[in-house]
Design a protein around this motif. Sequence first.
Motif, mmCIF file in Angstrom:
data_model
loop_
_atom_site.group_PDB
_atom_site.id
_atom_site.type_symbol
_atom_site.label_atom_id
_atom_site.label_comp_id
_atom_site.label_asym_id
_atom_site.label_seq_id
_atom_site.Cartn_x
_atom_site.Cartn_y
_atom_site.Cartn_z
ATOM 1 N N UNK A 106 0.825 -1.208 0.000
ATOM 2 C CA UNK A 106 0.000 0.000 0.000
ATOM 3 C C UNK A 106 0.859 1.258 0.000
ATOM 4 N N UNK A 107 1.890 1.300 0.835
ATOM 5 C CA UNK A 107 2.753 2.469 0.882
ATOM 6 C C UNK A 107 3.487 2.665 -0.445
ATOM 7 N N UNK A 108 3.887 1.569 -1.087
ATOM 8 C CA UNK A 108 4.552 1.675 -2.387
ATOM 9 C C UNK A 108 3.607 2.247 -3.435
ATOM 10 N N UNK A 109 2.348 1.830 -3.410
ATOM 11 C CA UNK A 109 1.370 2.381 -4.357
ATOM 12 C C UNK A 109 1.182 3.871 -4.142
ATOM 13 N N UNK A 110 1.141 4.299 -2.903
ATOM 14 C CA UNK A 110 0.976 5.724 -2.610
ATOM 15 C C UNK A 110 2.200 6.517 -3.055
ATOM 16 N N UNK A 111 3.382 5.963 -2.824
ATOM 17 C CA UNK A 111 4.604 6.662 -3.218
ATOM 18 C C UNK A 111 4.729 6.754 -4.735
ATOM 19 N N UNK A 112 4.211 5.762 -5.440
ATOM 20 C CA UNK A 112 4.339 5.735 -6.899
ATOM 21 C C UNK A 112 3.638 6.904 -7.581
ATOM 22 N N UNK A 113 2.644 7.497 -6.930
ATOM 23 C CA UNK A 113 1.908 8.602 -7.546
ATOM 24 C C UNK A 113 2.410 9.971 -7.070
ATOM 25 N N UNK A 114 3.458 9.982 -6.245
ATOM 26 C CA UNK A 114 4.024 11.249 -5.778
ATOM 27 C C UNK A 114 4.865 11.862 -6.890
ATOM 28 N N UNK A 115 4.581 13.089 -7.227
ATOM 29 C CA UNK A 115 5.315 13.772 -8.298
ATOM 30 C C UNK A 115 6.439 14.616 -7.704
ATOM 31 N N UNK A 116 7.375 13.926 -7.113
ATOM 32 C CA UNK A 116 8.567 14.533 -6.546
ATOM 33 C C UNK A 116 9.727 13.585 -6.821
ATOM 34 N N UNK A 117 10.937 14.108 -6.729
ATOM 35 C CA UNK A 117 12.127 13.273 -6.779
ATOM 36 C C UNK A 117 12.704 13.215 -5.383
ATOM 37 N N UNK A 118 12.747 12.018 -4.822
ATOM 38 C CA UNK A 118 13.135 11.822 -3.429
ATOM 39 C C UNK A 118 14.285 10.808 -3.372
#
Length: 301
Positions: free
Chosen positions: A40-52
Amino acid sequence: MQSQPEPSRIFDRTLLARRRRRFAGRVSEHDFLLQRVADDLAERLAIVRRTLPLAANIGAHHGLLSERIRGLAGVKRVIDLDPVAALLARSPADLRVVADEEALPFGDETLDLAVSALSLQLVNDLPGTLIQIRRALRPDGLLLASVLGGTTLHELRAAWLAAEAEVTGGASPRVAPFADVRDMGALLQRAGFALPVVDSETVTVTYSDPLSLMREIKAMGASNMLIARRKTPVTRSLLLRAAEIYIERYAQSDGRVPATFEILTLTAWAPDESQPKPLRPGSASARLAEALGVPERKLDE
């Protein structure tokens, strides 16, 4: 009489580490909940439009979440942090640090991303840990974490309370007190995070009987580690009565028993000038009625 624990100490962290160390070699046999949260956390991170590029997995267990997030949102390196070296030895992370979640070793504004899966609910000073995470994040850095919520294992809690009241005439704390959605949102704001969001999901797992559930919790290294717990061993009669009450109250038509896990997911950002700010009250330049296409009517005085 038992002495009262210090208000700030709820969990016996030394005991928790010892139990997790004991079962480290079999951790992958009982990580179904951690796998679900990591996905679930990976799915949420996948849609973040940032470079981290630099991430820290705080309370990393055996690195399951780190495997999921590498490469997402530009994540290049992951630091796994956990107090149990035997668990970290099983992690594939680039960097591994043995440290406690309550004493993070990161400098100010050194991380782009902080993630955590099912660990922060067991720290004694959660507000302090959140403040440390916020300080370690660079401006506009992201915190993405999951913790257990207040309804977790409510069936087991109720069965034990009823059994102890019946058998011993008193009750000992046996299931940890976890925060609810509003508590977590307030804690994120108190720690200085911007744009905090907390949402809740209920996961129900079924077992053949209550004893199977208790064995699984023990194999997770998560059996009772409360400071205020009764230190005397559990008698066979008390254990069996707790199981009987669990079945009487919660058994399904097929004889299996449910166990509830509430997952709270936290999303918050380290403050930055580029982030949207709330408008000053009364500064709107358009009427809501016009946007909705309805007539505007004033409320009666």
